[in-house]
Design a protein around this motif. Structure first.
Motif, PDB file in Angstrom:
ATOM      1  N   LEU A  32       0.804  -1.220   0.000  1.00 43.01           N
ATOM      2  CA  LEU A  32       0.000   0.000   0.000  1.00 43.01           C
ATOM      3  C   LEU A  32       0.843   1.278   0.000  1.00 43.01           C
ATOM      4  CD1 LEU A  32      -2.760  -1.036   2.575  1.00 43.01           C
ATOM      5  CD2 LEU A  32      -3.068  -0.709   0.121  1.00 43.01           C
ATOM      6  N   TRP A  33       1.927   1.276   0.777  1.00 41.77           N
ATOM      7  CA  TRP A  33       2.681   2.513   0.968  1.00 41.77           C
ATOM      8  C   TRP A  33       4.159   2.412   0.590  1.00 41.77           C
ATOM      9  CZ3 TRP A  33      -0.091   0.906   5.708  1.00 41.77           C
ATOM     10  CH2 TRP A  33      -1.391   1.415   5.752  1.00 41.77           C
ATOM     11  N   GLY A  34       4.582   1.275   0.055  1.00 42.93           N
ATOM     12  CA  GLY A  34       5.956   1.134  -0.366  1.00 42.93           C
ATOM     13  C   GLY A  34       6.914   0.900   0.785  1.00 42.93           C
ATOM     14  N   ALA A  35       8.191   1.060   0.492  1.00 46.79           N
ATOM     15  CA  ALA A  35       9.230   0.783   1.494  1.00 46.79           C
ATOM     16  C   ALA A  35       9.120   1.722   2.690  1.00 46.79           C
ATOM     17  CB  ALA A  35      10.613   0.917   0.853  1.00 46.79           C
ATOM     18  N   GLU A  36       8.754   2.984   2.431  1.00 45.26           N
ATOM     19  CA  GLU A  36       8.620   3.941   3.533  1.00 45.26           C
ATOM     20  C   GLU A  36       7.500   3.532   4.486  1.00 45.26           C
ATOM     21  OE1 GLU A  36       7.812   8.728   4.311  1.00 45.26           O
ATOM     22  OE2 GLU A  36       7.908   7.917   2.271  1.00 45.26           O
ATOM     23  N   GLY A  37       6.357   3.144   3.924  1.00 50.43           N
ATOM     24  CA  GLY A  37       5.248   2.705   4.753  1.00 50.43           C
ATOM     25  C   GLY A  37       5.576   1.443   5.534  1.00 50.43           C
ATOM     26  N   PHE A  38       6.304   0.527   4.889  1.00 49.04           N
ATOM     27  CA  PHE A  38       6.750  -0.696   5.562  1.00 49.04           C
ATOM     28  C   PHE A  38       7.581  -0.350   6.793  1.00 49.04           C
ATOM     29  CE2 PHE A  38       9.917  -3.938   6.390  1.00 49.04           C
ATOM     30  CZ  PHE A  38       9.209  -5.130   6.298  1.00 49.04           C
ATOM     31  N   GLY A  39       8.533   0.578   6.616  1.00 50.82           N
ATOM     32  CA  GLY A  39       9.403   0.975   7.722  1.00 50.82           C
ATOM     33  C   GLY A  39       8.637   1.659   8.836  1.00 50.82           C
ATOM     34  N   ILE A  40       7.662   2.526   8.470  1.00 50.98           N
ATOM     35  CA  ILE A  40       6.874   3.247   9.473  1.00 50.98           C
ATOM     36  C   ILE A  40       6.049   2.279  10.316  1.00 50.98           C
ATOM     37  CG2 ILE A  40       4.898   4.792   9.766  1.00 50.98           C
ATOM     38  CD1 ILE A  40       6.010   6.444   7.425  1.00 50.98           C
ATOM     39  N   VAL A  41       5.386   1.336   9.678  1.00 51.21           N
ATOM     40  CA  VAL A  41       4.560   0.357  10.393  1.00 51.21           C
ATOM     41  C   VAL A  41       5.430  -0.496  11.317  1.00 51.21           C
ATOM     42  CG1 VAL A  41       3.115  -1.691  10.114  1.00 51.21           C
ATOM     43  CG2 VAL A  41       2.734   0.305   8.668  1.00 51.21           C
ATOM     44  N   LEU A  42       6.608  -0.884  10.834  1.00 49.03           N
ATOM     45  CA  LEU A  42       7.524  -1.682  11.658  1.00 49.03           C
ATOM     46  C   LEU A  42       7.963  -0.895  12.896  1.00 49.03           C
ATOM     47  CD1 LEU A  42       9.208  -4.240  12.065  1.00 49.03           C
ATOM     48  CD2 LEU A  42      11.000  -3.198  10.658  1.00 49.03           C
ATOM     49  N   ILE A  43       8.315   0.378  12.702  1.00 50.23           N
ATOM     50  CA  ILE A  43       8.755   1.222  13.815  1.00 50.23           C
ATOM     51  C   ILE A  43       7.622   1.411  14.836  1.00 50.23           C
ATOM     52  CG2 ILE A  43       9.441   3.574  14.445  1.00 50.23           C
ATOM     53  CD1 ILE A  43      10.988   3.671  11.788  1.00 50.23           C
ATOM     54  N   LEU A  44       6.417   1.656  14.336  1.00 47.37           N
ATOM     55  CA  LEU A  44       5.272   1.835  15.232  1.00 47.37           C
ATOM     56  C   LEU A  44       4.989   0.561  16.039  1.00 47.37           C
ATOM     57  CD1 LEU A  44       2.871   3.839  12.884  1.00 47.37           C
ATOM     58  CD2 LEU A  44       3.980   4.689  14.955  1.00 47.37           C
ATOM     59  N   SER A  45       5.161  -0.594  15.408  1.00 45.02           N
ATOM     60  CA  SER A  45       4.953  -1.863  16.117  1.00 45.02           C
ATOM     61  C   SER A  45       5.944  -2.005  17.263  1.00 45.02           C
ATOM     62  CB  SER A  45       5.109  -3.038  15.141  1.00 45.02           C
ATOM     63  OG  SER A  45       4.207  -2.928  14.069  1.00 45.02           O
ATOM     64  N   ILE A  46       7.208  -1.716  16.979  1.00 44.60           N
ATOM     65  CA  ILE A  46       8.252  -1.814  18.003  1.00 44.60           C
ATOM     66  C   ILE A  46       8.001  -0.799  19.114  1.00 44.60           C
ATOM     67  CG2 ILE A  46      10.725  -1.540  18.448  1.00 44.60           C
ATOM     68  CD1 ILE A  46      11.193  -2.502  15.559  1.00 44.60           C
ATOM     69  N   LEU A  47       7.567   0.411  18.736  1.00 47.27           N
ATOM     70  CA  LEU A  47       7.259   1.453  19.723  1.00 47.27           C
ATOM     71  C   LEU A  47       6.159   0.985  20.676  1.00 47.27           C
ATOM     72  CD1 LEU A  47       7.407   4.436  20.748  1.00 47.27           C
ATOM     73  CD2 LEU A  47       5.662   4.970  19.041  1.00 47.27           C
ATOM     74  N   GLU A  48       5.098   0.396  20.132  1.00 55.93           N
ATOM     75  CA  GLU A  48       3.986  -0.065  20.958  1.00 55.93           C
ATOM     76  C   GLU A  48       4.429  -1.154  21.924  1.00 55.93           C
ATOM     77  OE1 GLU A  48      -0.124  -0.406  22.198  1.00 55.93           O
ATOM     78  OE2 GLU A  48       1.162   1.152  21.344  1.00 55.93           O
ATOM     79  N   ILE A  49       5.239  -2.087  21.446  1.00 53.81           N
ATOM     80  CA  ILE A  49       5.703  -3.178  22.309  1.00 53.81           C
ATOM     81  C   ILE A  49       6.575  -2.636  23.441  1.00 53.81           C
ATOM     82  CG2 ILE A  49       7.123  -5.271  22.398  1.00 53.81           C
ATOM     83  CD1 ILE A  49       6.235  -5.797  19.494  1.00 53.81           C
ATOM     84  N   SER A  50       7.490  -1.722  23.109  1.00 51.36           N
ATOM     85  CA  SER A  50       8.395  -1.185  24.128  1.00 51.36           C
ATOM     86  C   SER A  50       7.658  -0.372  25.171  1.00 51.36           C
ATOM     87  CB  SER A  50       9.481  -0.321  23.463  1.00 51.36           C
ATOM     88  OG  SER A  50       8.909   0.828  22.858  1.00 51.36           O
ATOM     89  N   LEU A  51       6.583   0.325  24.755  1.00 52.76           N
ATOM     90  CA  LEU A  51       5.829   1.154  25.694  1.00 52.76           C
ATOM     91  C   LEU A  51       4.905   0.328  26.582  1.00 52.76           C
ATOM     92  CD1 LEU A  51       4.759   4.197  23.473  1.00 52.76           C
ATOM     93  CD2 LEU A  51       6.389   4.232  25.350  1.00 52.76           C
ATOM     94  N   SER A  52       4.541  -0.876  26.138  1.00 51.78           N
ATOM     95  CA  SER A  52       3.485  -1.625  26.818  1.00 51.78           C
ATOM     96  C   SER A  52       3.926  -2.945  27.415  1.00 51.78           C
ATOM     97  CB  SER A  52       2.323  -1.878  25.834  1.00 51.78           C
ATOM     98  OG  SER A  52       1.827  -0.675  25.314  1.00 51.78           O
ATOM     99  N   PHE A  53       5.234  -3.199  27.524  1.00 50.88           N
ATOM    100  CA  PHE A  53       5.679  -4.466  28.087  1.00 50.88           C
ATOM    101  C   PHE A  53       5.208  -4.617  29.532  1.00 50.88           C
ATOM    102  CE2 PHE A  53       8.218  -8.213  27.786  1.00 50.88           C
ATOM    103  CZ  PHE A  53       8.650  -8.464  29.083  1.00 50.88           C
ATOM    104  N   ASP A  54       5.286  -3.507  30.291  1.00 52.54           N
ATOM    105  CA  ASP A  54       4.799  -3.567  31.667  1.00 52.54           C
ATOM    106  C   ASP A  54       3.286  -3.791  31.710  1.00 52.54           C
ATOM    107  OD1 ASP A  54       4.506  -1.139  30.467  1.00 52.54           O
ATOM    108  OD2 ASP A  54       5.121   0.072  32.177  1.00 52.54           O
TER     109      ASP A  54
END
Length: 370
Positions: free
Chosen positions: A23-45
């Motif tokens: 849908l969004w190309g390589a840039e969109g792929f990278g953004i979604v990946l970063i957001l996923s990692i951000l959510e996991i790091s913020l919510s481990f507790d």
């Protein structure tokens, strides 16, 4: 067990990243990946605290948490709820909010959807901050089987015997935050904070009432089995309110992630997909912790998670006026969890070496005889 618990998370990650790339190309792929990692790091507790609640629910409701709960978390808390917040705080009709969300560059009265969500931060932070603060206070003031930081926890357990003391502390904290950090938003902060407190007391209180009722029914059932009588046990209500409690808890944790995500992307669908993938892992991790018995093996993990929640509550309150980078929030949570895990491992080794003794006295036996 690992693949069975995380299988859906892996599958959705692969499907989501492929969809992002198409849908969004390589840039969109990278953004979604970063957001996923951000959510996991913020919510481990969040996963650790969820596990302490989820282990009190039967397997059926654990499955509900992993299925219906995921839909609520992904589409409700990370897509629909921000729309509602923007509409309520900015006094916009639903059609305008949806139009702004779908067209990230479009403005209404000079503001984009992301800017409206940022403007709603005082209300979001106050609601989430008070809700999370109550979770931390109720934990730190209650009598526990084990004390991690005994020099802090033991005195606070004595103070916590005062009726409704955690509620008093939360209200005082809210008043201080509205005075020092809210500025012209003081009234909004007070109202949102009180709503957060009422939500916590209502959902948590109802869950406790029904859970106590189920425990009484279970005791009657055991007695009935001895006498040959049959008693129908009322089920579902306690688990339902515990489920609602988990969803509100998830919302409180997701607030900073949703707002912070707009610094990475202005596309609401990229944000929902990225944070949704992260939410899947948090839920899978929660179930894994329950089924593996990790909280019983590493007794200080629950402490570390609650200290991280207390820190997040403070960050949300301070964040009403000052922006605190999401990386700071994530690192604080990971640090508390890591220290608690390390302390638990050291305790287990010491207990093993001493044949199950008390070690250096960190473990505190409670009056129940544990």
């Amino acid at each position: 067990m690992f693949l069975r618990t995380f299988g859906w998370s892996f599958a959705i990650t692969i499907a989501g990243l492929i969809a992002a790339g198409l849908l969004w190309g390589a840039e969109g792929f990278g953004i979604v990946l970063i957001l996923s990692i951000l959510e996991i790091s913020l919510s481990f507790d969040n996963a650790v605290v969820n596990a302490t609640v989820l282990k009190r629910m039967n397997p059926y409701w654990q499955k509900i948490f992993l299925t219906v709960g995921v839909l609520i978390a992904v589409f409700g808390m990370r897509l629909i709820f921000p729309l509602l917040v923007v509409g309520l705080t900015a006094h916009l009709n639903p059609a305008t909010v949806i139009d702004l969300a779908l067209h990230s560059d479009k403005t209404y009265e000079g503001l984009t959807y992301g800017q409206y969500l940022e403007a709603a931060n005082p209300a979001i932070a106050a609601f989430g901050g008070v809700f999370l603060l109550m979770i931390f206070l109720d934990f730190i003031f209650e009598e526990k089987d084990y004390n991690w930081l005994a020099w802090i926890e033991r005195p606070l357990e004595k103070v916590g015997k005062l009726e409704a003391f955690s509620t008093v502390v939360a209200l005082v904290t809210l008043l201080l935050a509205s005075n020092f950090f809210a500025g012209e938003h003081a009234e909004t902060v007070l109202l949102a904070g009180v709503l957060g407190l009422v939500t916590y007391l209502s959902v948590n209180g109802l869950a406790s009432v029904f859970e106590a009722g189920l425990e009484e029914e279970a005791e009657k059932e055991e007695e009935a089995e001895k006498t040959g009588k049959s008693i129908v046990q009322v089920g579902g209500k306690a688990a339902f309110f515990l489920f609602m409690y988990l969803e509100v808890l998830d919302a409180s944790f997701s607030f900073d992630g949703v707002v912070g995500a707009f610094a990475i992307s202005s596309d609401i669908f990229q944000i929902t997909l990225g944070l949704g993938i992260g939410a899947m892992y948090i839920r899978s991790l929660t179930v894994f912790l329950v089924r593996k018995g990790t909280l019983d093996d590493y007794v200080y993990l629950e402490h570390g998670a609650h200290y991280a929640i207390g820190a997040l509550a403070v960050i949300l309150m301070v964040g009403i006026e000052y922006h605190i980078p999401e990386i700071v929030t994530g690192l604080i949570g990971v640090a508390f969890i890591g220290l608690a895990l390390g302390s638990s491992i050291l305790r287990n080794r010491r207990e093993g070496a001493e044949g199950g003794g008390d070690g250096d006295g960190e473990r505190e036996l409670v009056s129940s005889g544990k």
